[in-house]
Design a protein around this motif. Structure first.
Motif, PDB file in Angstrom:
ATOM      1  N   SER A  29       0.840  -1.190   0.000  1.00  0.00           N
ATOM      2  CA  SER A  29       0.000   0.000   0.000  1.00  0.00           C
ATOM      3  C   SER A  29       0.879   1.245   0.000  1.00  0.00           C
ATOM      4  O   SER A  29       1.910   1.301   0.656  1.00  0.00           O
ATOM      5  N   ILE A  30       0.446   2.263  -0.752  1.00  0.00           N
ATOM      6  CA  ILE A  30       1.212   3.501  -0.909  1.00  0.00           C
ATOM      7  C   ILE A  30       0.283   4.685  -0.663  1.00  0.00           C
ATOM      8  O   ILE A  30      -0.828   4.733  -1.187  1.00  0.00           O
ATOM      9  N   GLY A  31       0.727   5.631   0.152  1.00  0.00           N
ATOM     10  CA  GLY A  31      -0.084   6.814   0.402  1.00  0.00           C
ATOM     11  C   GLY A  31       0.520   7.702   1.462  1.00  0.00           C
ATOM     12  O   GLY A  31       1.647   7.482   1.920  1.00  0.00           O
ATOM     13  N   ARG A  32      -0.247   8.709   1.868  1.00  0.00           N
ATOM     14  CA  ARG A  32       0.221   9.655   2.873  1.00  0.00           C
ATOM     15  C   ARG A  32      -0.067   9.178   4.288  1.00  0.00           C
ATOM     16  O   ARG A  32       0.536   9.660   5.249  1.00  0.00           O
ATOM     17  N   HIS A  33      -1.011   8.242   4.449  1.00  0.00           N
ATOM     18  CA  HIS A  33      -1.406   7.764   5.766  1.00  0.00           C
ATOM     19  C   HIS A  33      -0.298   6.917   6.387  1.00  0.00           C
ATOM     20  O   HIS A  33       0.371   6.139   5.699  1.00  0.00           O
TER      21      HIS A  33
END
Length: 293
Positions: A29-33
């Motif tokens: 998973s890739i993101g800012r969270h």
């Protein structure tokens, strides 16, 4: 960014411009969270931005999760889950990655070498709930919806579906362009759990953003590790059966279909109406199907 590894034995990885690597030993998973496995501290990046999903036979798919600013593969915005190939360029916000795999010979190489054989010794049989969902009229949607809006619409649907399936104890096993396959081993999920998942998907279906159909079946499958990816691979005749069910639902114009095997357990929790007896391509005889009322 998350912690990077330089293990030379990895089968596939994302390479940063400085040469450091993000290993791909399964879905990522890739993101800012902060809960994402790869965290990108960039305001252009959504909290849950994208997913690299490990599928059977060593396939890795890039899935945008409805991000506002998009996920770009080789300078094109991702609208549907797409298979990664050696040398592909991924741009997420200001973060650039190159997809690499050991033994890859340019863009043509797509097979990830196995570091673990899948033999009868590490396969097991299990009864599972199998669910296939598919967007209705996706070709027409592509024609009438601006590309950026289409990417967000599909990505948000994949994200919402993934969250609903996993909240009910299920697993997203495959992304299929404009659909997905999910499963729940019967031994690990209660009837209440599967009912919760089905009810949540029906409510999402009512929103019609985008419109989609789904089918539900229950049967025995073989489960085993997909080579070198740490993910479960499903095999067996029940898999083509549930996909033929989806094709039948499309032909009949049904929003959902439930097999007779699945209905035996579900009928206590959901009112079901008959959808008649039908043949399925590649299978002998006729089969009874039901619909949610």
């Amino acid at each position: 960014m998350g912690v990077l590894d330089r293990d030379e034995s990895m089968a596939a990885w994302l390479e940063k411009p400085d040469g450091s690597r993000v290993p791909l030993s399964g879905s990522l998973s890739i993101g800012r969270h902060a809960a994402c496995q790869v965290v990108i501290a960039d305001d252009r990046v959504s909290r849950h931005h994208a997913l690299i999903h490990a599928q059977s036979k060593g396939e890795l798919l890039l899935v945008d999760l409805g991000s506002r600013n998009g996920t770009y593969l080789n300078d094109r915005r991702v609208q549907h889950p797409i298979r990664l190939r050696n040398g592909d360029r991924l741009l997420i916000g200001g973060a650039l990655f190159i997809y690499r795999q050991s033994g890859g010979a340019g863009r043509g190489g797509t097979t990830i070498r196995s570091t673990r054989s899948t033999t009868p010794d590490n396969l097991r049989s299990a009864e599972c709930w199998l669910l296939v969902a598919d967007v209705v009229g996706s070709t027409q949607l592509l024609r009438t919806t601006p590309p950026d809006d289409m990417a967000m619409l599909m990505g948000q649907w994949f994200l919402q579906s993934k969250q609903l399936v996993e909240a009910a104890g299920g697993t997203m096993n495959k992304y299929l362009g404009d659909g997905f396959l999910a499963f729940w081993p019967v031994e690990t999920v209660s009837l209440e759990g599967i009912s919760k998942g089905v009810d949540a998907l029906r409510k999402l279906q009512e929103a019609a953003q985008p419109p989609f159909r789904f089918v539900l079946h229950r049967g025995m499958v073989s489960l085993g590790g997909a080579a070198s990816l740490g993910e479960e691979a499903l095999t067996g005749l029940e898999l083509p059966f549930v996909f033929r069910m989806e094709e039948l639902a499309s032909a009949l114009g049904e929003a959902s279909l439930v097999s007779a095997a699945a209905s035996l357990s579900l009928k206590e929790g959901f009112p079901l109406g008959t959808a008649g007896e039908h043949t399925l391509h590649g299978f002998d005889g006729k089969f009874q199907f039901f619909r949610f009322c």
